[in-house]
Write an enzyme that holds these catalytic residues in place. Structure first.
Site, short mmCIF file in Angstrom:
data_model
loop_
_atom_site.label_atom_id
_atom_site.label_comp_id
_atom_site.label_asym_id
_atom_site.label_seq_id
_atom_site.Cartn_x
_atom_site.Cartn_y
_atom_site.Cartn_z
N SER A 16 6.90 -2.91 11.29
CA SER A 16 6.86 -2.04 10.13
C SER A 16 7.83 -2.48 9.02
O SER A 16 7.62 -3.50 8.39
CB SER A 16 7.12 -0.60 10.55
OG SER A 16 6.64 0.29 9.57
N GLU A 29 6.74 -14.77 1.75
CA GLU A 29 5.69 -15.04 0.77
C GLU A 29 6.20 -15.11 -0.67
O GLU A 29 5.61 -15.79 -1.51
CB GLU A 29 4.59 -14.00 0.89
CG GLU A 29 3.83 -14.08 2.22
CD GLU A 29 2.66 -13.11 2.30
OE1 GLU A 29 2.38 -12.43 1.29
OE2 GLU A 29 2.02 -13.04 3.37
N LYS A 36 2.36 -3.76 12.36
CA LYS A 36 2.19 -2.35 12.01
C LYS A 36 2.20 -2.25 10.49
O LYS A 36 3.22 -2.34 9.84
CB LYS A 36 3.29 -1.51 12.63
CG LYS A 36 2.96 -0.02 12.61
CD LYS A 36 3.91 0.69 11.72
CE LYS A 36 3.48 2.15 11.60
NZ LYS A 36 4.29 2.84 10.60
#
Length: 480
Positions: free
Chosen positions: A312, A323, A337
């Site tokens: 999470s 990224e 998640k």
């Protein structure tokens, strides 16, 4: 709540990792949750009329109250109805939290509780004061490390677990608690006033491999986590760190705002952190900004450690750095998640945790049930999954899972070469004697509490020394 047995990846026992954090913070071990900012703890919608679909619910409630053969509290029926509605969503992350469960989540998100500021160690035979935080009731009352905890408010805790004792000591800030301890065979009862205790969710140290790399371990994301992360970076910079490893292994998530702030600290302003996709409309995009990080930036090279229990909010941070800044991820596939929860208060003793959105990585990927793929995959050593020995002592002719755990530990440490079958035979006894000799313990061949504690400590130290994931991350961070 997530079922830990369904994890795709191995789970490393906390006793072996030995990160020195108040880890169990993560809602009693709850895996994978992110609580949305702003709406956290908002009041649930007040219903002024009863929808047609709920008329049967109201009728059932009234019928039970009027005709059931026993008296039933209205709150019990209401909670049952709420739990039923949430269960119908078939969403393990949406649930009703009442009393203790509510308090656990609230204290996890705030990383605070009412207590005395002392940690307790369960030796298997005794409960001992393990450490005392500065400027706390325990420090002011002159509690000392090594004091044996005997009773809380007159009720004996001898034979109780450390968690049971802690539950008795904690309470509302400003209330009194009496703690009875034994020191040098003398009993003492000390009354203290519970104070607000803030736990550490971040630990930091220079890497033993190279003093130029600082390692920052984040156990969970709570209200003070971002500030603690900033302080850790400043401290390590003063100690000579020129790059950092952020260790998110075993981090189950937590408060989304903290993860956003830390991500913003590590990214250039304007870089995307996460996209929040609610039921309708375009995704809401959170980007790095001074509003999130207060102008504090980490410009040094970074590497991030993840494993199957990184979930999470920890995945949000990992994906953002990977990224939007090309930061390498080292370790194992993360939990996966990709949902966000909101906590809505129903009353002083109840709240609902409801999934309100899914989150996407900066590149628009939804990693739910997939997880993040490490830039460099590194496995844990085989011995890292050995369970702790729960027994206080073991002896020849015993046969149990604890004996098997001990045999596995002895094997990993190089003392046992037999079959780890759970039977305490002559080969196991000889291995125990060899370990006791090497550790300067009495060579009885019996695994007493001291021997067991030493065994577990040695394996934990071995893991800290070996830790192939950490070594890989330190090497990558140091090369940047």
């Amino acid at each position: 709540m997530a079922d830990k047995k369904k994890h795709r990846s191995i789970q490393i026992p906390a006793w072996l990792l030995g990160v020195g954090l108040a880890g169990g913070l993560a809602a009693g071990g709850v895996i994978g949750y992110a609580v949305a900012p702003v709406t956290q703890q908002q009041a649930a919608t007040v219903v002024t009329g009863v929808p047609k679909e709920l008329q049967s619910v109201v009728t059932t409630y009234a019928t039970i109250q009027a005709s059931y053969y026993k008296n039933v509290k209205g709150s019990t029926l209401a909670n049952g109805a709420i739990s039923g509605m949430l269960s119908s969503l078939n969403d393990p992350w949406s649930e009703l939290l009442v009393t203790d469960d509510k308090a656990d989540l609230d204290s996890t998100l705030s990383a605070t509780f009412g207590g005395i500021g002392a940690t307790i160690q369960d030796t298997g035979k005794q409960l001992l004061i393990e450490s005392i935080m500065p400027d706390t009731p325990a420090k002011k009352a002159d509690l000392q490390v090594g004091d044996q905890l005997m009773a809380v408010d007159g009720a004996s805790v001898v034979g109780k677990s450390s968690s049971e004792a802690v539950a008795k000591i904690r309470g509302k800030v400003g209330t009194k608690v009496k703690v009875t301890i034994k020191r040098h065979n003398k009993l003492m009862t000390i009354e203290m006033t519970r104070a607000k205790i803030t736990t550490d969710t971040v630990a930091s140290a220079l890497s033993p491999e190279t003093k130029k790399v600082g390692v920052i371990t984040i156990a969970t994301f709570s209200e003070p986590t971002a500030n603690q992360f900033e302080e850790a970076v400043k401290k390590l910079r003063k100690e000579g760190a020129t790059s950092f490893v952020i260790d998110l292994r075993g981090n189950p998530g937590g408060e989304l705002t903290a993860a956003l702030s830390i991500a913003s600290m590590c990214l250039k302003d304007g870089k995307t952190i996460v996209q929040i996709q609610q039921r309708e409309g375009d995704p809401e995009i959170d980007k790095a900004s001074e509003k999130l990080d207060g102008g504090f930036k980490v410009t040094e090279p970074l590497a991030v450690l993840i494993d199957g229990n990184s979930a999470s909010a920890s995945e949000i941070l990992s994906a953002a750095l990977n990224e939007s800044a090309g930061v390498p991820l080292i370790g194992q596939q993360s939990y996966g998640k990709g949902l966000v929860q909101n906590v809505a208060s129903l009353s002083k003793s109840a709240e609902i945790k409801l999934t309100i959105a899914k989150w996407l990585t900066p590149d628009g990927n939804w990693i739910n049930k997939k997880g993040l793929t490490p830039t460099k995959k590194v496995a844990y050593p085989a011995y890292a999954t050995i369970n702790a020995i729960s027994a206080t002592s073991l002896k020849p002719e015993d046969e149990s899972s604890d004996v098997r755990n001990m045999q596995q530990i002895l094997t990993a440490l190089g003392y046992f070469k037999g079959t780890t079958n759970g039977f305490y035979g002559p080969t196991t006894e000889s291995a125990v004697k060899a370990f006791q000799k090497a550790e300067g313990l009495t060579q009885t061949g019996l695994a007493d509490q001291k021997t067991i504690t030493q065994l577990m400590g040695r394996l934990s130290a071995k893991f800290q020394s070996d830790d192939p994931m950490m070594k890989a991350a330190v090497e990558l961070a140091g090369k940047e």
